[in-house]
Design an enzyme around this catalytic site. Structure first.
Site, PDB file in Angstrom:
ATOM      1  N   ALA A 147      23.908 -22.839 -11.252  1.00 45.57           N
ATOM      2  CA  ALA A 147      24.782 -22.765 -10.254  1.00 45.57           C
ATOM      3  C   ALA A 147      24.022 -22.830  -8.723  1.00 45.57           C
ATOM      4  CB  ALA A 147      25.878 -21.960 -10.081  1.00 45.57           C
TER       5      ALA A 147
ATOM      6  N   LYS B  14      19.533 -28.479  -9.175  1.00 40.90           N
ATOM      7  CA  LYS B  14      18.703 -28.631  -9.828  1.00 40.90           C
ATOM      8  C   LYS B  14      18.723 -29.453 -11.080  1.00 40.90           C
ATOM      9  CE  LYS B  14      15.130 -26.569  -7.479  1.00 40.90           C
ATOM     10  NZ  LYS B  14      15.981 -26.173  -6.225  1.00 40.90           N
TER      11      LYS B  14
ATOM     12  N   CYS C 266      13.617 -20.127  -3.535  1.00 46.11           N
ATOM     13  CA  CYS C 266      13.721 -20.502  -2.158  1.00 46.11           C
ATOM     14  C   CYS C 266      13.595 -19.304  -1.377  1.00 46.11           C
ATOM     15  CB  CYS C 266      15.110 -21.055  -1.915  1.00 46.11           C
ATOM     16  SG  CYS C 266      16.505 -19.904  -2.417  1.00 46.11           S
TER      17      CYS C 266
END
Length: 324
Positions: free
Chosen positions: A118, A122, A237
Protein backbone atom coordinates in the site's frame (compact mmCIF):
# COMPACT_ATOMS: atom_id res chain seq x y z
CA UNK A 1 13.97 19.49 13.34
CA UNK A 2 17.08 21.00 14.88
CA UNK A 3 20.33 21.97 13.27
CA UNK A 4 22.12 19.36 15.37
CA UNK A 5 19.89 16.63 13.93
CA UNK A 6 20.67 17.73 10.39
CA UNK A 7 24.38 17.84 11.18
CA UNK A 8 24.20 14.35 12.65
CA UNK A 9 22.59 12.83 9.55
CA UNK A 10 25.05 14.69 7.30
CA UNK A 11 27.91 13.14 9.27
CA UNK A 12 26.32 9.69 9.05
CA UNK A 13 26.02 10.09 5.29
CA UNK A 14 29.65 11.28 5.07
CA UNK A 15 28.60 14.33 3.04
CA UNK A 16 31.14 16.96 2.06
CA UNK A 17 30.60 20.51 3.37
CA UNK A 18 29.11 21.54 0.03
CA UNK A 19 26.82 18.49 -0.08
CA UNK A 20 25.80 19.07 3.53
CA UNK A 21 24.77 22.62 2.69
CA UNK A 22 22.75 21.42 -0.33
CA UNK A 23 21.11 18.67 1.69
CA UNK A 24 20.23 21.08 4.51
CA UNK A 25 18.72 23.54 2.03
CA UNK A 26 16.62 20.78 0.46
CA UNK A 27 15.32 19.50 3.79
CA UNK A 28 14.47 22.90 5.20
CA UNK A 29 12.93 24.25 1.98
CA UNK A 30 10.49 21.35 1.80
CA UNK A 31 9.82 21.81 -1.92
CA UNK A 32 11.93 19.09 -3.53
CA UNK A 33 9.15 16.72 -4.51
CA UNK A 34 8.82 16.10 -8.26
CA UNK A 35 5.54 14.73 -9.54
CA UNK A 36 5.44 11.85 -12.01
CA UNK A 37 2.30 10.37 -13.55
CA UNK A 38 2.18 6.69 -14.52
CA UNK A 39 -0.22 6.07 -17.43
CA UNK A 40 -2.39 3.09 -16.50
CA UNK A 41 -4.36 0.35 -18.30
CA UNK A 42 -7.53 2.35 -17.59
CA UNK A 43 -6.36 5.16 -19.87
CA UNK A 44 -7.64 5.41 -23.48
CA UNK A 45 -5.19 4.50 -26.27
CA UNK A 46 -2.49 7.14 -26.85
CA UNK A 47 -3.68 9.06 -23.79
CA UNK A 48 -1.62 12.02 -22.54
CA UNK A 49 -2.37 13.63 -19.17
CA UNK A 50 -3.60 17.25 -19.40
CA UNK A 51 -0.47 18.62 -17.72
CA UNK A 52 2.80 20.13 -19.00
CA UNK A 53 5.77 17.82 -19.41
CA UNK A 54 9.17 18.57 -17.90
CA UNK A 55 12.00 19.44 -20.24
CA UNK A 56 14.38 17.03 -18.52
CA UNK A 57 14.66 13.58 -20.06
CA UNK A 58 16.04 10.65 -18.13
CA UNK A 59 16.91 7.36 -19.86
CA UNK A 60 15.49 5.41 -16.90
CA UNK A 61 12.00 6.92 -17.18
CA UNK A 62 9.71 4.77 -19.39
CA UNK A 63 7.49 6.35 -22.04
CA UNK A 64 4.44 5.52 -19.94
CA UNK A 65 5.55 7.97 -17.23
CA UNK A 66 5.09 11.74 -17.54
CA UNK A 67 7.32 13.98 -15.42
CA UNK A 68 5.83 17.31 -14.41
CA UNK A 69 8.02 20.44 -14.33
CA UNK A 70 9.32 21.63 -10.95
CA UNK A 71 6.56 23.24 -8.94
CA UNK A 72 3.79 21.73 -11.04
CA UNK A 73 2.63 19.64 -8.08
CA UNK A 74 0.60 22.74 -7.25
CA UNK A 75 -1.65 21.80 -10.18
CA UNK A 76 -2.85 18.92 -7.98
CA UNK A 77 -3.09 16.08 -10.50
CA UNK A 78 -4.81 14.05 -7.78
CA UNK A 79 -7.78 16.41 -7.96
CA UNK A 80 -8.34 16.13 -11.72
CA UNK A 81 -11.23 14.09 -13.12
CA UNK A 82 -8.80 11.93 -15.10
CA UNK A 83 -7.28 10.81 -11.82
CA UNK A 84 -10.69 9.68 -10.59
CA UNK A 85 -11.10 7.77 -13.84
CA UNK A 86 -7.83 6.00 -13.14
CA UNK A 87 -6.06 7.21 -16.26
CA UNK A 88 -2.85 7.91 -14.34
CA UNK A 89 -1.30 7.26 -10.95
CA UNK A 90 0.67 10.17 -9.40
CA UNK A 91 3.75 9.64 -7.26
CA UNK A 92 7.10 11.23 -6.53
CA UNK A 93 9.71 10.89 -9.26
CA UNK A 94 12.03 9.25 -6.74
CA UNK A 95 9.67 6.24 -6.70
CA UNK A 96 10.21 5.85 -10.45
CA UNK A 97 13.96 6.05 -9.84
CA UNK A 98 13.76 3.32 -7.17
CA UNK A 99 12.31 0.79 -9.63
CA UNK A 100 15.01 1.23 -12.30
CA UNK A 101 16.94 -1.83 -10.96
CA UNK A 102 14.05 -4.03 -12.10
CA UNK A 103 15.19 -3.46 -15.68
CA UNK A 104 18.34 -5.48 -14.90
CA UNK A 105 16.37 -8.69 -14.34
CA UNK A 106 17.14 -10.81 -17.43
CA UNK A 107 13.73 -12.51 -17.61
CA UNK A 108 10.07 -11.69 -17.15
CA UNK A 109 9.22 -12.78 -13.61
CA UNK A 110 6.66 -15.54 -13.35
CA UNK A 111 5.44 -14.56 -9.90
CA UNK A 112 5.94 -11.35 -7.91
CA UNK A 113 5.19 -10.60 -4.26
CA UNK A 114 5.02 -6.95 -3.21
CA UNK A 115 5.31 -7.58 0.51
CA UNK A 116 4.54 -4.02 1.77
CA UNK A 117 2.40 -2.78 -1.06
CA UNK A 118 0.00 0.00 0.00
CA UNK A 119 -0.84 2.43 -1.48
CA UNK A 120 0.26 0.54 -4.61
CA UNK A 121 2.86 2.66 -6.39
CA UNK A 122 5.62 0.03 -6.49
CA UNK A 123 3.25 -2.66 -7.79
CA UNK A 124 1.99 -0.28 -10.47
CA UNK A 125 5.53 0.66 -11.51
CA UNK A 126 6.59 -3.00 -11.55
CA UNK A 127 3.69 -3.92 -13.80
CA UNK A 128 4.57 -0.94 -16.00
CA UNK A 129 8.24 -1.87 -16.28
CA UNK A 130 8.36 -5.67 -16.44
CA UNK A 131 4.78 -7.01 -16.03
CA UNK A 132 5.21 -10.16 -13.90
CA UNK A 133 2.82 -12.89 -15.02
CA UNK A 134 1.37 -13.38 -11.52
CA UNK A 135 1.50 -10.56 -8.98
CA UNK A 136 0.36 -10.42 -5.37
CA UNK A 137 0.20 -7.05 -3.62
CA UNK A 138 0.29 -7.61 0.14
CA UNK A 139 -0.74 -5.19 2.89
CA UNK A 140 -1.36 -6.16 6.49
CA UNK A 141 -3.27 -3.05 7.64
CA UNK A 142 -6.99 -3.27 6.70
CA UNK A 143 -7.47 0.44 5.96
CA UNK A 144 -4.34 0.59 3.82
CA UNK A 145 -5.41 -2.63 2.10
CA UNK A 146 -8.68 -1.00 1.07
CA UNK A 147 -6.76 1.97 -0.35
CA UNK A 148 -4.46 -0.42 -2.21
CA UNK A 149 -7.33 -2.36 -3.75
CA UNK A 150 -9.15 0.85 -4.70
CA UNK A 151 -6.04 2.23 -6.44
CA UNK A 152 -5.32 -0.97 -8.36
CA UNK A 153 -8.95 -1.42 -9.40
CA UNK A 154 -9.40 2.23 -10.40
CA UNK A 155 -6.24 2.14 -12.50
CA UNK A 156 -7.22 -1.08 -14.28
CA UNK A 157 -4.69 -3.52 -12.83
CA UNK A 158 -7.19 -6.35 -12.75
CA UNK A 159 -4.58 -9.07 -13.23
CA UNK A 160 -3.27 -8.64 -9.68
CA UNK A 161 -4.19 -10.31 -6.41
CA UNK A 162 -4.06 -8.84 -2.91
CA UNK A 163 -3.42 -10.37 0.48
CA UNK A 164 -2.93 -9.26 4.09
CA UNK A 165 -0.42 -11.68 5.59
CA UNK A 166 2.49 -10.86 7.85
CA UNK A 167 5.93 -11.41 6.33
CA UNK A 168 6.58 -14.37 8.64
CA UNK A 169 3.30 -15.95 7.47
CA UNK A 170 4.44 -15.64 3.87
CA UNK A 171 7.68 -17.37 4.83
CA UNK A 172 5.64 -20.24 6.29
CA UNK A 173 3.05 -20.57 3.51
CA UNK A 174 5.14 -19.84 0.41
CA UNK A 175 8.85 -20.69 0.79
CA UNK A 176 10.91 -20.27 -2.41
CA UNK A 177 7.71 -19.48 -4.30
CA UNK A 178 8.52 -16.13 -5.97
CA UNK A 179 11.13 -15.17 -8.53
CA UNK A 180 10.62 -11.47 -7.73
CA UNK A 181 9.94 -9.88 -4.35
CA UNK A 182 9.51 -6.19 -3.65
CA UNK A 183 10.27 -4.90 -0.16
CA UNK A 184 9.40 -1.21 -0.14
CA UNK A 185 10.01 -1.22 3.57
CA UNK A 186 8.11 0.77 6.19
CA UNK A 187 10.65 3.35 7.31
CA UNK A 188 11.20 6.56 9.25
CA UNK A 189 10.15 8.51 6.14
CA UNK A 190 12.75 11.24 6.45
CA UNK A 191 12.23 12.26 2.81
CA UNK A 192 8.78 13.55 3.74
CA UNK A 193 10.56 16.64 5.04
CA UNK A 194 11.89 17.37 1.55
CA UNK A 195 8.27 17.33 0.36
CA UNK A 196 7.26 19.86 2.99
CA UNK A 197 5.40 17.27 5.07
CA UNK A 198 5.94 17.36 8.83
CA UNK A 199 7.35 14.16 10.29
CA UNK A 200 8.25 14.74 13.95
CA UNK A 201 10.77 12.35 15.41
CA UNK A 202 11.92 10.87 12.10
CA UNK A 203 15.59 11.45 13.04
CA UNK A 204 15.27 10.12 16.60
CA UNK A 205 17.57 7.18 17.29
CA UNK A 206 14.75 5.08 18.72
CA UNK A 207 12.59 5.62 15.64
CA UNK A 208 15.41 4.80 13.23
CA UNK A 209 16.63 1.74 15.14
CA UNK A 210 13.09 0.44 15.59
CA UNK A 211 12.43 0.68 11.88
CA UNK A 212 15.77 -0.93 11.02
CA UNK A 213 14.96 -3.91 13.24
CA UNK A 214 11.52 -4.35 11.66
CA UNK A 215 13.02 -4.05 8.16
CA UNK A 216 15.54 -6.81 8.87
CA UNK A 217 12.70 -9.07 9.98
CA UNK A 218 10.81 -8.37 6.76
CA UNK A 219 13.92 -9.03 4.68
CA UNK A 220 14.59 -12.34 6.42
CA UNK A 221 11.06 -13.51 5.64
CA UNK A 222 11.31 -12.25 2.07
CA UNK A 223 14.55 -14.19 1.50
CA UNK A 224 12.78 -17.36 2.61
CA UNK A 225 10.07 -16.71 0.02
CA UNK A 226 12.59 -16.02 -2.77
CA UNK A 227 13.21 -18.84 -5.23
CA UNK A 228 16.75 -19.77 -6.31
CA UNK A 229 17.73 -17.45 -9.15
CA UNK A 230 15.12 -14.92 -8.06
CA UNK A 231 15.52 -11.21 -7.37
CA UNK A 232 14.58 -9.02 -4.42
CA UNK A 233 14.33 -5.23 -4.71
CA UNK A 234 14.77 -3.41 -1.39
CA UNK A 235 13.73 0.26 -1.30
CA UNK A 236 13.01 2.94 1.28
CA UNK A 237 12.15 6.64 1.30
CA UNK A 238 14.51 7.54 4.13
CA UNK A 239 18.12 8.69 4.41
CA UNK A 240 19.26 6.83 7.56
CA UNK A 241 22.11 4.38 6.84
CA UNK A 242 20.76 2.12 9.60
CA UNK A 243 17.64 1.52 7.49
CA UNK A 244 19.49 1.24 4.20
CA UNK A 245 23.12 0.21 3.69
CA UNK A 246 23.50 -1.33 7.13
CA UNK A 247 20.48 -3.56 6.57
CA UNK A 248 21.93 -4.71 3.25
CA UNK A 249 25.31 -5.35 4.90
CA UNK A 250 23.56 -7.32 7.66
CA UNK A 251 21.59 -9.50 5.27
CA UNK A 252 24.35 -10.22 2.77
CA UNK A 253 26.84 -11.08 5.51
CA UNK A 254 24.47 -13.71 6.91
CA UNK A 255 23.25 -15.08 3.57
CA UNK A 256 26.19 -15.97 1.30
CA UNK A 257 23.72 -17.25 -1.30
CA UNK A 258 22.72 -13.63 -1.94
CA UNK A 259 24.55 -10.95 -3.89
CA UNK A 260 23.83 -7.33 -4.83
CA UNK A 261 23.47 -6.41 -8.50
CA UNK A 262 25.32 -3.63 -10.29
CA UNK A 263 23.04 -1.08 -11.99
CA UNK A 264 25.09 0.51 -14.81
CA UNK A 265 22.83 3.56 -15.18
CA UNK A 266 23.19 4.32 -11.48
CA UNK A 267 26.93 4.84 -11.08
CA UNK A 268 26.39 8.50 -10.17
CA UNK A 269 24.14 7.34 -7.31
CA UNK A 270 26.41 4.60 -5.92
CA UNK A 271 26.59 4.79 -2.13
CA UNK A 272 29.99 5.05 -0.50
CA UNK A 273 28.58 3.64 2.72
CA UNK A 274 28.66 0.00 1.59
CA UNK A 275 30.89 -2.28 -0.44
CA UNK A 276 27.74 -3.69 -2.01
CA UNK A 277 25.79 -2.19 -4.90
CA UNK A 278 23.59 0.23 -2.97
CA UNK A 279 22.20 3.38 -4.53
CA UNK A 280 20.98 6.66 -3.02
CA UNK A 281 18.92 9.49 -4.44
CA UNK A 282 19.27 12.67 -2.38
CA UNK A 283 16.78 15.55 -2.29
CA UNK A 284 19.34 18.01 -3.68
CA UNK A 285 19.80 15.91 -6.84
CA UNK A 286 16.65 17.50 -8.28
CA UNK A 287 14.94 14.16 -9.01
CA UNK A 288 12.45 14.06 -6.18
CA UNK A 289 12.49 13.85 -2.41
CA UNK A 290 14.99 11.01 -2.27
CA UNK A 291 15.18 7.27 -1.85
CA UNK A 292 17.32 4.16 -1.58
CA UNK A 293 17.46 1.05 -3.76
CA UNK A 294 19.36 -2.23 -3.80
CA UNK A 295 18.66 -5.22 -6.08
CA UNK A 296 19.60 -8.61 -4.64
CA UNK A 297 19.81 -11.99 -6.38
CA UNK A 298 19.65 -15.44 -4.82
CA UNK A 299 22.11 -17.86 -6.39
CA UNK A 300 20.76 -20.61 -8.65
CA UNK A 301 18.45 -20.73 -11.63
CA UNK A 302 14.74 -20.13 -11.72
CA UNK A 303 13.00 -23.32 -12.73
CA UNK A 304 9.36 -24.15 -12.10
CA UNK A 305 7.90 -22.42 -9.06
CA UNK A 306 5.90 -24.44 -6.53
CA UNK A 307 2.13 -23.96 -6.73
CA UNK A 308 0.53 -21.53 -4.30
CA UNK A 309 -2.34 -22.56 -2.06
CA UNK A 310 -5.68 -21.43 -3.45
CA UNK A 311 -6.37 -19.21 -0.45
CA UNK A 312 -3.28 -17.11 -1.27
CA UNK A 313 -4.92 -16.18 -4.59
CA UNK A 314 -8.41 -15.74 -3.19
CA UNK A 315 -8.58 -11.95 -3.58
CA UNK A 316 -8.24 -10.82 -7.19
CA UNK A 317 -8.45 -7.07 -7.63
CA UNK A 318 -11.67 -7.38 -9.60
CA UNK A 319 -13.50 -8.30 -6.41
CA UNK A 320 -15.01 -5.39 -4.51
CA UNK A 321 -14.72 -6.88 -1.04
CA UNK A 322 -11.54 -7.29 0.99
CA UNK A 323 -10.02 -10.03 3.12
CA UNK A 324 -10.92 -9.89 6.77
Amino acid sequence: MSGSQILKICNKLELSPAESADFTDAITAGNRSRSALVITPSAPPNYLPPFPSAEEKYPWVPNSVLILPPGEAATKPGSHSDYEKGYYYPLDLSSVWETVPLTQIPFQPKRCLDMCSAPGGKSILTQTRIAPSEHIANEIQPKRLNILRHNLNRCGFHNLFTQRLRPDQWATYAPESFDLILVDAPCSGQSLLAKGIKNPGCFNNSVVSGNAKRQRGILISAITCLAPGGYLLYTTCTYAPEENERNINYILKRHPELSSINIPDFQAFRSALSEHFCYRLMPHHGIGAGGFACLIKKEGNVNSLPPLADELLAWPVTQTNSPS
